[in-house]
Design a protein around this motif. Structure first.
Motif, PDB file in Angstrom:
ATOM      1  N   SER A  37       1.060   4.181  -3.123  1.00  9.90           N
ATOM      2  CA  SER A  37       0.906   5.528  -2.765  1.00  9.90           C
ATOM      3  C   SER A  37       1.890   6.506  -3.081  1.00  9.90           C
ATOM      4  O   SER A  37       2.170   7.456  -3.612  1.00  9.90           O
ATOM      5  N   ASP A  49       2.348   9.208  -6.018  1.00  6.10           N
ATOM      6  CA  ASP A  49       2.511  10.862  -5.658  1.00  6.10           C
ATOM      7  C   ASP A  49       3.898  11.215  -6.491  1.00  6.10           C
ATOM      8  O   ASP A  49       3.578  12.518  -6.818  1.00  6.10           O
ATOM      9  N   ARG A  69       0.807  -1.454  -0.094  1.00  7.74           N
ATOM     10  CA  ARG A  69      -0.069   0.011   0.015  1.00  7.74           C
ATOM     11  C   ARG A  69       0.792   1.175   0.002  1.00  7.74           C
ATOM     12  O   ARG A  69       0.476   2.267  -0.869  1.00  7.74           O
TER      13      ARG A  69
END
Length: 302
Positions: free
Chosen positions: A21, A25, A17
């Motif tokens: 992310s 980003d 996870r």
């Protein structure tokens, strides 16, 4: 963020996870083997932890040791901040079931021709056992030459590249597959060093990126050798030479197969009288063409 992650993440699910992310980003580009942040994160985690690359689910809730976590977070952070293709971080790339060593001396292997070789170029190559000589022009890591050797077991293979550095990588891969007796690595600017050699089959994944696209390449591609990507204003500089000279290096019934990226329209404009056959690939029928020797531009053939 790195220190906080080290203190909080406990399982592979947690790290997966976090990596997704982080990659989203960072605005990463995925075009060197993975199609998404999820795929890239899963690959880097499994590779770093020495787990099977095709089995994520059984390990998702496994806890990661502190030393393992540090290694995984470091490679995730390098991918996010330096935007280095994953293959250069792990020193490996895959084409189907075939594994290759890679580093920054060669572009990351990716070719629709690899898909076609899995089927021995059927239906265009009617008798694979009768292919006795083949050429991989612009071999890079040697990946297509190795696939040629497996697809056509009776063929002697020449593999050329203009880059001596690339040929060092190709040599490593050829040795890994034990094909030193069947694949001859030759430093050559396209056909320049091949004298009067002729082949039943020539395949090439040459440079084909045009000047406009080169200027807009994502940062990941700028880690690759630019000479293996750029091919003049229209992206056809190398392909035009191949079409000019290929007839001199094909046997009477020989086939030429070339990958050209997104240049089909430009190529057909440049050679309106050449009867290109466009081969079906997983991405469509506009990326790889086939020509028989007698279909090559007539004024350029012997």
């Amino acid at each position: 963020m790195f220190i906080e992650a080290k203190n909080q993440l406990q399982t592979i699910r947690d790290v997966l996870r976090f990596a997704i992310s982080r990659f989203n980003d960072a605005g990463l580009h995925f075009g060197h083997g993975s199609a998404s942040a999820y795929d890239e994160a899963a690959y880097l985690i499994l590779h770093t932890l020495h787990l099977p690359l095709d089995r994520l689910e059984p390990f998702l809730d496994a806890r990661i040791l502190p030393g393992e976590l540090e290694l995984v977070l470091k490679i995730i952070e390098r991918r996010a901040t330096e935007k280095i293709p994953a293959a250069y971080l792990t020193r490996e790339a895959w084409l189907g079931d075939f594994h290759f060593y890679v580093d920054e001396r060669v572009i990351v292997p990716r070719s629709f021709i690899a898909e076609l070789l899995r089927e021995q170029l059927a239906p265009w190559m009617e008798e694979p056992a009768e292919v006795y000589s083949a050429l991989d022009l612009c071999t890079g890591s040697g990946c297509l030459a190795i696939l040629l050797a497996h697809a056509f077991p009776n063929a002697a293979i020449d593999a050329t590249d203009i880059s001596a550095n690339a040929l060092q990588v190709a040599e490593k891969n050829v040795e890994e597959y034990g094909l030193e007796d069947r694949i001859d690595l030759i430093q050559s600017d396209l056909f320049a060093a091949l004298a009067d050699r002729r082949y039943d089959l020539i395949v090439s994944n040459p440079p084909y990126v045009n000047a406009e696209a080169m200027a807009a390449l994502p940062e990941e591609y700028r880690h690759e050798p630019q000479s293996a990507l750029a091919s003049g204003e229209d992206g056809l500089k190398a392909t035009k030479v191949i079409l000019r000279d290929a007839a001199n290096h094909l046997t009477a019934d020989g086939l030429l197969i070339v990958e050209i990226g997104h240049n089909r329209e430009a190529l057909e404009r440049a050679f309106p009288d050449t009867p290109f056959t466009w081969l079906d690939t997983s991405a469509g029928d506009e990326f790889v063409f086939l020509l028989k020797r007698d279909q090559l531009p007539r004024h350029q053939a012997l």
